[in-house]
Design an enzyme around this catalytic site. Structure first.
Site, PDB file in Angstrom:
ATOM      1  N   GLU A   1      -8.371   9.747  63.709  1.00 55.10           N
ATOM      2  CA  GLU A   1      -9.003   9.857  62.407  1.00 55.10           C
ATOM      3  C   GLU A   1     -10.364   9.198  62.401  1.00 55.10           C
ATOM      4  O   GLU A   1     -11.375   9.774  62.008  1.00 55.10           O
ATOM      5  CB  GLU A   1      -8.109   9.222  61.341  1.00 55.10           C
ATOM      6  CG  GLU A   1      -8.767   9.232  59.982  1.00 55.10           C
ATOM      7  CD  GLU A   1      -7.857   8.693  58.891  1.00 55.10           C
ATOM      8  OE1 GLU A   1      -8.345   8.581  57.772  1.00 55.10           O
ATOM      9  OE2 GLU A   1      -6.684   8.375  59.166  1.00 55.10           O
TER      10      GLU A   1
ATOM     11  N   SER B   1      -0.643   5.089  52.674  1.00 57.34           N
ATOM     12  CA  SER B   1      -0.737   3.948  51.771  1.00 57.34           C
ATOM     13  C   SER B   1       0.440   3.865  50.819  1.00 57.34           C
ATOM     14  O   SER B   1       1.071   4.871  50.503  1.00 57.34           O
ATOM     15  CB  SER B   1      -2.016   4.049  50.941  1.00 57.34           C
ATOM     16  OG  SER B   1      -3.145   4.045  51.765  1.00 57.34           O
TER      17      SER B   1
ATOM     18  N   SER C   1      -3.575  12.163  50.239  1.00 52.85           N
ATOM     19  CA  SER C   1      -4.539  13.268  50.148  1.00 52.85           C
ATOM     20  C   SER C   1      -3.841  14.616  50.254  1.00 52.85           C
ATOM     21  O   SER C   1      -2.989  14.805  51.111  1.00 52.85           O
ATOM     22  CB  SER C   1      -5.588  13.174  51.259  1.00 52.85           C
ATOM     23  OG  SER C   1      -6.243  11.946  51.184  1.00 52.85           O
TER      24      SER C   1
ATOM     25  N   GLN D   1      -1.109  13.536  53.982  1.00 50.07           N
ATOM     26  CA  GLN D   1      -0.787  12.281  54.666  1.00 50.07           C
ATOM     27  C   GLN D   1      -0.170  11.325  53.645  1.00 50.07           C
ATOM     28  O   GLN D   1      -0.492  11.360  52.472  1.00 50.07           O
ATOM     29  CB  GLN D   1      -2.004  11.686  55.360  1.00 50.07           C
ATOM     30  CG  GLN D   1      -3.232  11.489  54.487  1.00 50.07           C
ATOM     31  CD  GLN D   1      -3.239  10.175  53.755  1.00 50.07           C
ATOM     32  OE1 GLN D   1      -2.343   9.349  53.921  1.00 50.07           O
ATOM     33  NE2 GLN D   1      -4.238   9.970  52.920  1.00 50.07           N
TER      34      GLN D   1
END
Lengths: 319, 377
Positions: free
Chosen positions: B243, B128, B160, B125
């Site tokens: 999520e 951020s 991640s 992903q």
């Protein structure tokens, strides 16, 4: 699997809410604390009209033969409105202890019962309004007389009575009597906690300091978010315990888990609601104290968190 | 109100239990955040897929089983009770795939989902950015229009699995005239494409569980835009709710950890000083399990996931930390020895941060569930 309140249960809860919102239960609770039972008994009669005391009485004895899941839905509403009186004792526990011939009167609301189950329930709550006072000792039920009281509780609306050491034996007491009492009190705690959260949230929206509603400050809103989280996660444990009582599996484990979680969530709600209200919440004129002291009393009643945590661990070891 | 498991669900649960008992690798795999461990976890995904157990809720045509959410929860309970490996494909199967099912094209689903289900393509992903953490709408990475697609520039961080993964997904600012939540586009890109530089970042345990990703005019074809260009925020919110709400940390994980904690407590002679916390860990895991059964019931009856998903995330992130702290305290002087409990502890410490910090979740609960006034932003 359908793990949710049914449409019928929701409807019943809503009609109870409507009835109790009209009934001015805070005034009834204050009168009850002074030993003036009439306003509270009027609420009890209205509850009887809706069938609340009949819930766990079998149909052939004039009751509704309802399930423990119905019971917790109802007790959450009773807790929400801080209804005074021996609710868990008379509505949840007595049906499994009383002689069958007394059940029709219990179901109709003519007869109110109170119960002591020493050592965890040492006093008979509101025994002076009860037509029958019971004690469960060593798995046996006895009918007993009041020895002394009322003894003051931190919740002035809980009038506690000591009972005579000797009683009239009535027969074996089923283990479910205690479990149903704990379950009902857990649901009551949940409802009281929900009321405290709602009142505190409403106050935080309306009360302004430094030119803004205090509920817009994170220091306040985060406290309330934590309360909401604890209550939201305690409710499924109470519902799950009701299913367990109905189905008979891991009853002690699930009922005790519910009591720990509901007690702690409601207590956090009480402390937070007081903090959010500030000094006004600390006054006897404000209703908040009625709920706060009830939650404090019920947190320990029917076994405190320490007792119930130990029961959870003991049950897990047996599995 | 009941907790009965229907026959089909019980059959899937029993099949999973039997299969896992036979196939879960022993000893457990090395950390997925090492090159060797990543490869082993990728292989495990393929093994799961062969048994059609890697993505049970997906449609059959994509190697799933059309399992209900309840069946998925039961599967997860078995999965973690069996001590099976962490899911290296987590970002893809639980975050990207639900978004593809909701907003993707048939072509995208056919192309992307099968290799995802088999672990052939592992997704990272890329939400951020260095200047956009909790305030994700402050992101600056750009997508500029070019022939047949887009050119991505900027940097993503705390990404991640990016150190070893194949592809990534994230939001990019595609309309420089718009601000905040508007003018964003959801894009998927190849981590090995020209112009991509991945800088692995070691986490508390020393292994590179996430990475910073630098993008310098990286070409992405139109086919890899998810949803409409400029509509990325709404598309991404599907993923965010998944999520936090249900699939990121299923209850089975905490139930299994709580059971192991109770076992540890018993093996160590039932120390009094931590007994209450051991009980609370189990009670918390059970509460989360039952709460999720309630969520699944609501979803099955047509309800949606709203601010409850913040309640859920706030609760489990605390439960996870408390549970592991209790284990380490119980172990006393041995608590510092590196092993499964310290691994779990270090992992748990990230919970209150990723997927929206505790503070963001509390804001959401207060403002959306309790209707408290918004704070000035």
């Amino acid at each position: 699997m359908r793990f949710a309140v049914s449409a019928e249960q929701r409807q019943f809860a809503e009609s109870l809410h409507e009835l109790l919102a009209r009934a001015d239960t805070p005034a009834a609770g204050r009168a009850w604390a002074r030993g003036e039972h009439e306003p509270g008994l009027k609420v009890w009669r209205e509850l009887a009209d809706l069938g609340v005391p009949a819930l766990l009485v079998p149909e052939r004895r004039g009751g509704l033969g309802a399930s423990a899941t119905d019971l917790v839905v109802v007790f959450e509403v009773l807790g929400h409105h801080a209804v005074p009186g021996p609710l868990a004792e008379s509505v949840a526990v007595a049906p499994s202890l009383l002689a069958p011939e007394l059940l029709p009167a219990l179901a109709s609301g003519e007869l109110i019962a109170s119960v002591a189950l020493p050592p965890l329930v040492p006093f008979a709550l509101d025994a002076d309004v009860a037509g029958v006072v019971l004690r469960v000792r060593d798995g046996r039920t006895e009918r007993v007389e009041i020895a002394e009281g009322p003894v003051r509780s931190v919740d002035a609306a809980r009038r506690l009575f000591r009972v005579e050491p000797e009683g009239t034996p009535l027969g074996a007491a089923p283990a479910e009597a205690f479990e149903l009492g704990v379950l009902a009190v857990s649901a009551q705690l949940l409802g009281a906690g929900q009321w405290l959260l709602e009142r505190a949230s409403a106050y935080a929206k309306q009360r302004e300091q430094y030119g803004r509603p205090i509920g817009s400050y994170q220091a306040v809103k985060h406290l309330l978010a934590d309360v909401a989280t604890r209550l939201e996660l305690a409710r499924p444990l109470v519902h799950g315990a009701a299913v367990a009582v109905t189905g008979g599996e891991a009853v002690a484990r699930d009922v005790s888990a519910a009591k720990v979680a509901a007690g702690e969530a409601a207590y956090l709600a009480a402390r937070t609601a007081l903090q959010v209200h500030g000094a006004i919440g600390y006054t006897a004129e404000h209703d908040l104290g009625l709920w706060l002291t009830k939650v404090r009393a019920l947190t320990g009643a029917w076994g405190g968190a320490g007792h119930h945590r130990a029961r959870v661990l003991a049950a897990l070891e047996d599995m | 109100m009941d907790l009965d498991v229907d026959e089909a669900s019980a059959a899937l649960r029993d099949e999973a239990r039997a299969w896992l008992a036979e196939h879960v690798p022993r000893p457990s795999l090395p950390s997925m955040d090492t090159a060797e461990g990543f490869a082993a976890h990728r292989e495990w995904e393929a093994t799961l897929a062969e048994a059609r157990l890697s993505v049970v809720t997906w449609p059959r045509e994509y190697t799933g089983r059309d399992a209900s959410l309840l069946q998925w929860l039961l599967f997860e309970e078995e999965y973690y009770a069996a001590g099976a490996p962490g899911r290296v494909s987590q970002n893809g199967i639980f975050m990207l795939a639900p978004t593809l099912f909701a907003h993707g094209t048939a072509e995208q689903r056919d192309r992307i989902l099968p290799p995802m289900a088999r672990g052939e393509q592992v997704w990272a992903q890329a939400w951020s950015e260095p200047e956009a953490g909790s305030d994700i709408a402050a992101l600056r990475s750009r997508a500029e229009r070019t022939d047949g697609g887009w050119l991505l520039s900027g940097s993503k961080t705390w990404s991640s699995r990016a150190a070893f993964a194949d592809r990534a997904f994230g939001l990019f600012r595609s309309d420089p005239g718009e601000q905040r939540h508007r003018g964003l586009t959801y894009l998927m890109f190849d981590l090995r494409a020209e112009g991509v530089m991945v800088r692995p970042i070691p986490q508390l345990d020393g292994e590179p569980g996430f990475a910073e990703v630098f993008l310098d005019n990286v070409f992405v074809p139109d086919a890899d835009v998810l949803g409409e260009p400029g509509n990325g925020w709404r598309v991404a919110m599907t993923t965010a709710n998944n999520e936090r709400g249900l699939s990121l940390r299923s209850p089975g994980r905490f139930l299994a950890a709580a059971d192991r904690l109770v076992d540890l407590w018993r093996e160590r002679g039932r120390p009094e000083d931590v007994a209450a916390r051991v009980a609370d860990a189990w009670i918390g895991a059970r509460a989360y399990q039952l709460y999720t059964y309630g969520t699944v019931t609501r979803l099955a009856e047509g309800g949606g996931l709203g601010p409850e998903s913040s309640v859920n995330k706030l609760f489990w992130s605390h439960l996870d930390v408390a549970l592991h702290e209790t284990a380490l305290d119980l172990l006393g002087p041995e608590g510092e020895l590196a092993g499964p409990w310290t691994d779990g502890y270090l992992f748990s410490l990230a919970g209150p941060i990723y997927g929206g910090t505790d503070q963001i979740q509390r804001n959401t609960i207060a403002e959306r569930l309790l209707a408290l006034p918004r704070e000035p932003r």
